[in-house]
Scaffold this motif. Structure first.
Motif, PDB file in Angstrom:
ATOM      1  N   MET A 261      38.648  53.234  84.017  1.00  0.00           N
ATOM      2  CA  MET A 261      37.484  52.957  83.187  1.00  0.00           C
ATOM      3  C   MET A 261      37.701  53.463  81.763  1.00  0.00           C
ATOM      4  SD  MET A 261      34.624  51.413  83.546  1.00  0.00           S
ATOM      5  CE  MET A 261      34.087  51.497  85.229  1.00  0.00           C
ATOM      6  N   ILE A 262      38.322  54.622  81.621  1.00  0.00           N
ATOM      7  CA  ILE A 262      38.600  55.160  80.278  1.00  0.00           C
ATOM      8  C   ILE A 262      39.606  54.277  79.558  1.00  0.00           C
ATOM      9  CG2 ILE A 262      39.552  57.142  79.040  1.00  0.00           C
ATOM     10  CD1 ILE A 262      38.265  58.902  81.196  1.00  0.00           C
ATOM     11  N   GLU A 263      40.599  53.744  80.271  1.00  0.00           N
ATOM     12  CA  GLU A 263      41.542  52.802  79.659  1.00  0.00           C
ATOM     13  C   GLU A 263      40.816  51.557  79.165  1.00  0.00           C
ATOM     14  OE1 GLU A 263      44.449  52.035  82.652  1.00  0.00           O
ATOM     15  OE2 GLU A 263      45.453  53.965  82.368  1.00  0.00           O
ATOM     16  N   ASN A 264      39.851  51.056  79.939  1.00  0.00           N
ATOM     17  CA  ASN A 264      39.066  49.898  79.508  1.00  0.00           C
ATOM     18  C   ASN A 264      38.238  50.213  78.272  1.00  0.00           C
ATOM     19  OD1 ASN A 264      40.019  48.318  81.581  1.00  0.00           O
ATOM     20  ND2 ASN A 264      38.324  48.826  82.948  1.00  0.00           N
ATOM     21  N   ILE A 265      37.715  51.437  78.180  1.00  0.00           N
ATOM     22  CA  ILE A 265      36.935  51.824  77.002  1.00  0.00           C
ATOM     23  C   ILE A 265      37.807  51.803  75.757  1.00  0.00           C
ATOM     24  CG2 ILE A 265      35.741  53.786  75.921  1.00  0.00           C
ATOM     25  CD1 ILE A 265      34.764  54.513  78.762  1.00  0.00           C
ATOM     26  N   VAL A 266      39.029  52.311  75.880  1.00  0.00           N
ATOM     27  CA  VAL A 266      39.939  52.352  74.737  1.00  0.00           C
ATOM     28  C   VAL A 266      40.341  50.941  74.311  1.00  0.00           C
ATOM     29  CG1 VAL A 266      42.228  53.127  73.985  1.00  0.00           C
ATOM     30  CG2 VAL A 266      40.768  54.651  75.306  1.00  0.00           C
ATOM     31  N   GLU A 267      40.474  50.023  75.266  1.00  0.00           N
ATOM     32  CA  GLU A 267      40.912  48.668  74.957  1.00  0.00           C
ATOM     33  C   GLU A 267      39.777  47.723  74.578  1.00  0.00           C
ATOM     34  OE1 GLU A 267      42.994  47.616  78.487  1.00  0.00           O
ATOM     35  OE2 GLU A 267      44.678  48.953  78.063  1.00  0.00           O
ATOM     36  N   THR A 268      38.524  48.192  74.640  1.00  0.00           N
ATOM     37  CA  THR A 268      37.379  47.339  74.336  1.00  0.00           C
ATOM     38  C   THR A 268      37.295  47.089  72.837  1.00  0.00           C
ATOM     39  OG1 THR A 268      36.175  48.232  76.210  1.00  0.00           O
ATOM     40  CG2 THR A 268      34.876  47.160  74.526  1.00  0.00           C
ATOM     41  N   ASN A 269      37.000  45.841  72.462  1.00  0.00           N
ATOM     42  CA  ASN A 269      36.844  45.536  71.039  1.00  0.00           C
ATOM     43  C   ASN A 269      35.384  45.707  70.627  1.00  0.00           C
ATOM     44  OD1 ASN A 269      35.471  43.236  71.882  1.00  0.00           O
ATOM     45  ND2 ASN A 269      37.257  41.902  71.615  1.00  0.00           N
ATOM     46  N   LEU A 270      35.105  45.524  69.346  1.00  0.00           N
ATOM     47  CA  LEU A 270      33.771  45.767  68.801  1.00  0.00           C
ATOM     48  C   LEU A 270      32.731  44.808  69.375  1.00  0.00           C
ATOM     49  CD1 LEU A 270      32.157  47.490  66.827  1.00  0.00           C
ATOM     50  CD2 LEU A 270      32.687  45.823  65.063  1.00  0.00           C
ATOM     51  N   GLY A 271      33.099  43.566  69.593  1.00  0.00           N
ATOM     52  CA  GLY A 271      32.159  42.585  70.137  1.00  0.00           C
ATOM     53  C   GLY A 271      31.704  42.933  71.539  1.00  0.00           C
ATOM     54  N   GLU A 272      32.634  43.354  72.375  1.00  0.00           N
ATOM     55  CA  GLU A 272      32.277  43.755  73.737  1.00  0.00           C
ATOM     56  C   GLU A 272      31.425  45.019  73.728  1.00  0.00           C
ATOM     57  OE1 GLU A 272      36.074  44.231  75.536  1.00  0.00           O
ATOM     58  OE2 GLU A 272      36.249  42.126  76.101  1.00  0.00           O
ATOM     59  N   ALA A 273      31.767  45.950  72.857  1.00  0.00           N
ATOM     60  CA  ALA A 273      31.025  47.212  72.798  1.00  0.00           C
ATOM     61  C   ALA A 273      29.603  46.988  72.290  1.00  0.00           C
ATOM     62  CB  ALA A 273      31.754  48.207  71.899  1.00  0.00           C
ATOM     63  N   ARG A 274      29.428  46.062  71.359  1.00  0.00           N
ATOM     64  CA  ARG A 274      28.110  45.775  70.807  1.00  0.00           C
ATOM     65  C   ARG A 274      27.163  45.246  71.888  1.00  0.00           C
ATOM     66  NH1 ARG A 274      29.009  41.770  66.734  1.00  0.00           N
ATOM     67  NH2 ARG A 274      30.331  43.362  65.818  1.00  0.00           N
ATOM     68  N   ASP A 275      27.676  44.503  72.847  1.00  0.00           N
ATOM     69  CA  ASP A 275      26.835  43.970  73.927  1.00  0.00           C
ATOM     70  C   ASP A 275      26.319  45.062  74.864  1.00  0.00           C
ATOM     71  OD1 ASP A 275      27.231  41.434  72.954  1.00  0.00           O
ATOM     72  OD2 ASP A 275      28.924  41.009  74.293  1.00  0.00           O
ATOM     73  N   LEU A 276      26.967  46.211  74.892  1.00  0.00           N
ATOM     74  CA  LEU A 276      26.581  47.278  75.809  1.00  0.00           C
ATOM     75  C   LEU A 276      25.489  48.185  75.252  1.00  0.00           C
ATOM     76  CD1 LEU A 276      30.113  48.268  77.099  1.00  0.00           C
ATOM     77  CD2 LEU A 276      28.408  46.870  78.265  1.00  0.00           C
ATOM     78  N   PHE A 277      25.233  48.127  73.944  1.00  0.00           N
ATOM     79  CA  PHE A 277      24.230  49.000  73.346  1.00  0.00           C
ATOM     80  C   PHE A 277      22.832  48.492  73.639  1.00  0.00           C
ATOM     81  CE2 PHE A 277      27.868  50.173  70.708  1.00  0.00           C
ATOM     82  CZ  PHE A 277      27.784  51.546  70.830  1.00  0.00           C
ATOM     83  N   SER A 278      21.923  49.438  73.929  1.00  0.00           N
ATOM     84  CA  SER A 278      20.531  49.080  74.207  1.00  0.00           C
ATOM     85  C   SER A 278      19.639  50.253  73.833  1.00  0.00           C
ATOM     86  CB  SER A 278      20.356  48.739  75.689  1.00  0.00           C
ATOM     87  OG  SER A 278      20.544  49.896  76.468  1.00  0.00           O
ATOM     88  N   LEU A 279      18.336  50.016  73.905  1.00  0.00           N
ATOM     89  CA  LEU A 279      17.378  51.072  73.620  1.00  0.00           C
ATOM     90  C   LEU A 279      17.500  52.201  74.651  1.00  0.00           C
ATOM     91  CD1 LEU A 279      14.970  52.149  72.019  1.00  0.00           C
ATOM     92  CD2 LEU A 279      13.488  50.849  73.559  1.00  0.00           C
ATOM     93  N   THR A 280      17.782  51.855  75.886  1.00  0.00           N
ATOM     94  CA  THR A 280      17.934  52.873  76.927  1.00  0.00           C
ATOM     95  C   THR A 280      19.105  53.799  76.620  1.00  0.00           C
ATOM     96  OG1 THR A 280      17.154  51.206  78.480  1.00  0.00           O
ATOM     97  CG2 THR A 280      18.053  53.211  79.414  1.00  0.00           C
ATOM     98  N   LEU A 281      20.197  53.235  76.104  1.00  0.00           N
ATOM     99  CA  LEU A 281      21.343  54.057  75.716  1.00  0.00           C
ATOM    100  C   LEU A 281      20.945  55.029  74.615  1.00  0.00           C
ATOM    101  CD1 LEU A 281      24.344  54.851  75.705  1.00  0.00           C
ATOM    102  CD2 LEU A 281      24.738  52.937  74.153  1.00  0.00           C
ATOM    103  N   VAL A 282      20.187  54.550  73.649  1.00  0.00           N
ATOM    104  CA  VAL A 282      19.745  55.409  72.548  1.00  0.00           C
ATOM    105  C   VAL A 282      18.867  56.542  73.090  1.00  0.00           C
ATOM    106  CG1 VAL A 282      18.376  55.475  70.425  1.00  0.00           C
ATOM    107  CG2 VAL A 282      19.946  53.583  70.836  1.00  0.00           C
TER     108      VAL A 282
END
Length: 126
Positions: A38-59
């Protein structure tokens, strides 16, 4: 804490609180376990994929489980002992962890030798 020193204790604790708030969100929301893959996937994730994961709940997770406890850690005054007392205390902590493990290892080793000798003298037959 074994790895925290006078000037690194608070930054390390704050970093850990922020990291655990984010991992708690992903573990609760997506029902995943964070491992090496999972940590390897986090390092390889691009900005577009990461942007989809952000939400109010995360904040909210980051605010209440990361920033708020970090602020309390920052405000607290940690008193440290002199260097010799700190080193002596850490050595006692390490010894108190390793000594029972060493005794347990000897006990297991002795019991395994006893079991092997017992099976040689009185083998179990089916």
């Amino acid at each position: 804490m074994i790895f925290c020193h006078r000037y690194s204790a608070k930054p390390i604790l704050i970093f850990l609180l922020l990291c655990t708030s984010v991992t708690a969100y992903f573990m609760d929301s997506y029902h995943v376990i964070i491992d090496v893959g999972m940590i390897e996937n986090i390092v390889e994730t691009n900005l577009g994929e990461a942007r989809d994961l952000f939400s109010l709940t995360l904040v909210l997770y980051v605010i209440f489980l990361g920033l708020l406890p970090s602020w309390f850690v920052w405000q607290v005054n940690i008193t440290f002992k002199p260097v010799r007392q700190e080193i002596w205390g850490r050595l006692k902590l390490i010894a108190s962890i390793l000594l029972p493990l060493l005794v347990l290892g000897f006990m297991i080793s002795a019991s395994l030798q006893f079991i092997s000798k017992r099976t040689q003298t009185n083998p179990v037959t089916f």
